[in-house]
Design a protein around this motif. Structure first.
Motif, PDB file in Angstrom:
ATOM      1  N   VAL A 129       0.907  -1.154   0.011  1.00 46.38           N
ATOM      2  CA  VAL A 129       0.139  -0.063   0.146  1.00 46.38           C
ATOM      3  C   VAL A 129       0.879   1.064   0.138  1.00 46.38           C
ATOM      4  N   THR A 130       0.650   2.253  -0.974  1.00 45.38           N
ATOM      5  CA  THR A 130       1.270   3.379  -0.953  1.00 45.38           C
ATOM      6  C   THR A 130       0.273   4.731  -0.809  1.00 45.38           C
ATOM      7  N   LEU A 131       0.539   5.529   0.204  1.00 47.10           N
ATOM      8  CA  LEU A 131      -0.200   6.693   0.467  1.00 47.10           C
ATOM      9  C   LEU A 131       0.432   7.913  -0.045  1.00 47.10           C
ATOM     10  N   ALA A 132      -0.210   8.467  -0.962  1.00 47.81           N
ATOM     11  CA  ALA A 132       0.187   9.565  -1.677  1.00 47.81           C
ATOM     12  C   ALA A 132      -0.401  10.950  -1.493  1.00 47.81           C
ATOM     13  N   PRO A 133       0.088  12.235  -1.768  1.00 44.37           N
ATOM     14  CA  PRO A 133      -0.513  13.350  -1.570  1.00 44.37           C
ATOM     15  C   PRO A 133      -1.615  13.566  -2.808  1.00 44.37           C
ATOM     16  N   ALA A 134      -2.696  14.135  -2.658  1.00 39.24           N
ATOM     17  CA  ALA A 134      -3.720  14.448  -3.658  1.00 39.24           C
ATOM     18  C   ALA A 134      -4.115  15.748  -3.568  1.00 39.24           C
ATOM     19  N   PRO A 135      -4.818  16.183  -4.851  1.00 35.64           N
ATOM     20  CA  PRO A 135      -5.245  17.743  -4.590  1.00 35.64           C
ATOM     21  C   PRO A 135      -6.357  17.920  -3.932  1.00 35.64           C
ATOM     22  N   ASN A 183      -7.369  14.550   1.790  1.00 37.35           N
ATOM     23  CA  ASN A 183      -7.206  13.955   0.412  1.00 37.35           C
ATOM     24  C   ASN A 183      -5.821  12.998   0.415  1.00 37.35           C
ATOM     25  N   ALA A 184      -6.006  11.992  -0.130  1.00 40.41           N
ATOM     26  CA  ALA A 184      -5.186  11.117  -0.566  1.00 40.41           C
ATOM     27  C   ALA A 184      -5.151  10.074  -1.369  1.00 40.41           C
ATOM     28  N   ALA A 185      -4.208   9.698  -2.462  1.00 38.39           N
ATOM     29  CA  ALA A 185      -4.328   8.858  -3.495  1.00 38.39           C
ATOM     30  C   ALA A 185      -3.543   7.377  -2.941  1.00 38.39           C
ATOM     31  N   ILE A 186      -4.329   6.455  -2.571  1.00 41.84           N
ATOM     32  CA  ILE A 186      -3.977   4.978  -2.100  1.00 41.84           C
ATOM     33  C   ILE A 186      -3.569   4.126  -3.216  1.00 41.84           C
ATOM     34  N   ALA A 187      -2.423   3.740  -3.481  1.00 42.56           N
ATOM     35  CA  ALA A 187      -2.353   2.734  -4.501  1.00 42.56           C
ATOM     36  C   ALA A 187      -2.236   1.424  -3.707  1.00 42.56           C
ATOM     37  N   VAL A 188      -2.904   0.229  -4.118  1.00 36.78           N
ATOM     38  CA  VAL A 188      -2.903  -1.009  -3.490  1.00 36.78           C
ATOM     39  C   VAL A 188      -2.356  -2.090  -4.585  1.00 36.78           C
ATOM     40  N   GLU A 189      -1.319  -2.781  -4.124  1.00 39.37           N
ATOM     41  CA  GLU A 189      -1.131  -3.845  -4.992  1.00 39.37           C
ATOM     42  C   GLU A 189      -1.822  -5.194  -4.240  1.00 39.37           C
ATOM     43  N   GLY A 190      -2.757  -5.816  -4.290  1.00 42.88           N
ATOM     44  CA  GLY A 190      -3.519  -6.588  -3.667  1.00 42.88           C
ATOM     45  C   GLY A 190      -5.048  -6.626  -3.399  1.00 42.88           C
ATOM     46  N   THR A 191      -5.500  -7.412  -2.568  1.00 38.80           N
ATOM     47  CA  THR A 191      -7.018  -7.462  -2.538  1.00 38.80           C
ATOM     48  C   THR A 191      -7.294  -7.289  -1.158  1.00 38.80           C
ATOM     49  N   GLU A 192      -6.318  -6.959  -0.009  1.00 38.85           N
ATOM     50  CA  GLU A 192      -6.709  -6.707   1.222  1.00 38.85           C
ATOM     51  C   GLU A 192      -5.794  -5.807   1.757  1.00 38.85           C
ATOM     52  N   ILE A 193      -6.122  -4.685   2.791  1.00 37.50           N
ATOM     53  CA  ILE A 193      -5.217  -3.743   3.066  1.00 37.50           C
ATOM     54  C   ILE A 193      -4.569  -4.552   4.312  1.00 37.50           C
ATOM     55  N   PRO A 194      -3.060  -4.437   4.367  1.00 40.52           N
ATOM     56  CA  PRO A 194      -2.278  -5.241   5.490  1.00 40.52           C
ATOM     57  C   PRO A 194      -3.013  -4.904   6.889  1.00 40.52           C
TER      58      PRO A 194
END
Length: 376
Positions: free
Chosen positions: A38-44, A105-116
Motif C-alpha cells: 500500500v502506498t499513500l500519496a498526496p492528492a489535490p 485528500n489522499a491517493a492510495i495505491a494498493v497491490e493486492g486485495t486486502e489492506i495489511p
C-alpha cells in the motif's frame, strides 16, 4: 509535519489537508493471509480519499472513492466494491488513521486485495502518516453537523448520533465471552486517538479461530470426523456470553430510533463465500480466551477501544468530518453502514457547514487545530 506540527499549524483545521509525501508499507491481510503493498500519496484539494487497486492478472487498476455508497458487505471487515465480484477488504484501520489525522485528500495505491493488518492496530498507520506530514490546502473544509438525535438498531446493538461539541464517542460492548460490559467514552482528536485508541488491536475469539482451523483440509486429513465434531461443539460452549462486573452498557433511546430500509438491510449481509481469518496469528491479532487476552492486553478494556477504532474508520465513509457525539452498544461494520445510509435520508437531523463556522460558534471545538474527525 507530524502530529506536533499539525497541532501548531494555525487554522489548519478549517482547510482541507493532504500528505506531505508518499509513504509505503507491505504486509499480510487478516482474512486472506495474502501480502499486499500500500502506498499513500498526496492528492489535490477536493480529491477525497480514493483507492486505486491493481489487479496482477489483468495488470489494470480500478479506482474507487472511500464513501458509504461504495461499501459492500464483507465478513468481519469493511470493504469497497471494485466491480465484477471483486472487493478491497479491511480498509477500516487505515481510514480511521487518516480521519483522526485530519487527512482529507489522499491517493492510495494498493497491490493486492486486502489492506495489511500489520500488528492489528492503527499505530503503524499513524506513524506512517506522521512521517509523511500533513499539508493544509486552500479549499475550506466542510463538516456534517448533527442537529438532532438519530439512532438505528440491529445486530444485537445500536448506533446513535447526538448534537455535541467537536467529535466524541461513548461506546460499550457486552457480547464478549468472559469480559462482561466494557465501555469507553471521550473526545476523539489526533492526540487522544494515537494514545488511547490506535494501539488497540483487532481481536479474535479463540473459539472462532479454532473453528476456522477445523474447516481446513489439513484438519480434515489429520482428525477423524467424530473428533472434529466434538471439538466443534466445545468451541461453542467456550463462547457463551456471561454477566460480569463492569459498567452499565450505553443506553438506547427508542424515542429517536429510525427504521433501516429494506434495501439497506439487503446490503448488510455478505452474499459470497470469502476467506476468514486466514492471516490471524499472534502478532497480528489479540486472541481472546476466557475473559482475557492471551499474552497480555495493551489496555484493560482493549476490545472496546478497538471497536471504537473500527467505528471511526467506518464513519469516515461519510465523506466529511462528523461534528457530534456518537453513542453505541456493540456496533458492527454492517450496522455503521446502515447508520450512515439512513442518516443521509433524514436531512432534518444534520447540516453540512464549513468547519470554520462550526469552530467560530464553538460547535466544532476539539481542542486541536487539526479539526474534527473525518475525511472530505
Amino acid at each position: 509535519m507530524g502530529l506536533e506540527g499539525c497541532a501548531r499549524a494555525a487554522g489548519s483545521g478549517v482547510r482541507e489537508a493532504t500528505l506531505g509525501r508518499s509513504v509505503s508499507v507491505r504486509g499480510a491481510g487478516l482474512h486472506t493471509g495474502r501480502v499486499a503493498r500500500v502506498t499513500l500519496a498526496p492528492a489535490p484539494a477536493g480529491h477525497g480519499i480514493r483507492f486505486a487497486v491493481r489487479c496482477p492478472v489483468t495488470e489494470t487498476s480500478t479506482e474507487v472513492p472511500a464513501v458509504a455508497s461504495g461499501w459492500v458487505a464483507s465478513r468481519m471487515s469493511t470493504s469497497l466494491d471494485l466491480g465484477r465480484g471483486r472487493k478491497l477488504r479491511t480498509i477500516e484501520h487505515l481510514m480511521a488513521s487518516l480521519a483522526a489525522s485530519g487527512i482529507d485528500n489522499a491517493a492510495i495505491a494498493v497491490e493486492g486485495t486486502e489492506i495489511p493488518i500489520l500488528d492489528g492496530s492503527a499505530s503503524r498507520w499513524c506513524a506512517l502518516i506522521d512521517a509523511a506530514g500533513r499539508v493544509p490546502q486552500e479549499r475550506p473544509r466542510q463538516a456534517l453537523l448533527i442537529r438532532a438525535p438519530f439512532q438505528v438498531n440491529g445486530m444485537h446493538g445500536f448506533l446513535r448520533a447526538e448534537p455535541g461539541e467537536g467529535f466524541s464517542v461513548d461506546v460499550s460492548t457486552d457480547r464478549l465471552p468472559g469480559f462482561g460490559v466494557l465501555r469507553w467514552s471521550g473526545p476523539i482528536d489526533p492526540a487522544s486517538f494515537r494514545t488511547a485508541i490506535a494501539p488497540s488491536r483487532s481481536f479474535g475469539n479463540a473459539s472462532l479461530i479454532w473453528r476456522t482451523l477445523l474447516k481446513t483440509r489439513l484438519a480434515r486429513t489429520l482428525l477423524p470426523a467424530p473428533t472434529i465434531e466434538r471439538l466443534w461443539a466445545c468451541s461453542f460452549a467456550a463462547q457463551t456470553v456471561c454477566a460480569a462486573a463492569g459498567p452499565e452498557p450505553t443506553p438506547a433511546r427508542p424515542d429517536c430510533e429510525r427504521a433501516i430500509a429494506p434495501e439497506t438491510q439487503g446490503r448488510m449481509q455478505p452474499r459470497d463465500r470469502e476467506p476468514l481469518l486466514r492471516g490471524a496469528r499472534p502478532g497480528r491479532v489479540a486472541i481472546l480466551l476466557g475473559g482475557r487476552v492471551l499474552g497480555g492486553a495493551r489496555f484493560p478494556d482493549e476490545p472496546v477501544r478497538h471497536k471504537i477504532l473500527d467505528l471511526v474508520g467506518d464513519l469516515a465513509l461519510a465523506g466529511r468530518p462528523i461534528l457530534g457525539r456518537i453513542v453505541a452498544n456493540c456496533p458492527t461494520h454492517a450496522l455503521t453502514f446502515a447508520f450512515l445510509t439512513e442518516l443521509m435520508r433524514h436531512p432534518d437531523c444534520w447540516e453540512v457547514v464549513p468547519v470554520a463556522e462550526a469552530e467560530a460558534t464553538g460547535r466544532g471545538t476539539t481542542g486541536t487545530d487539526c479539526g474534527a474527525i473525518g475525511t472530505t
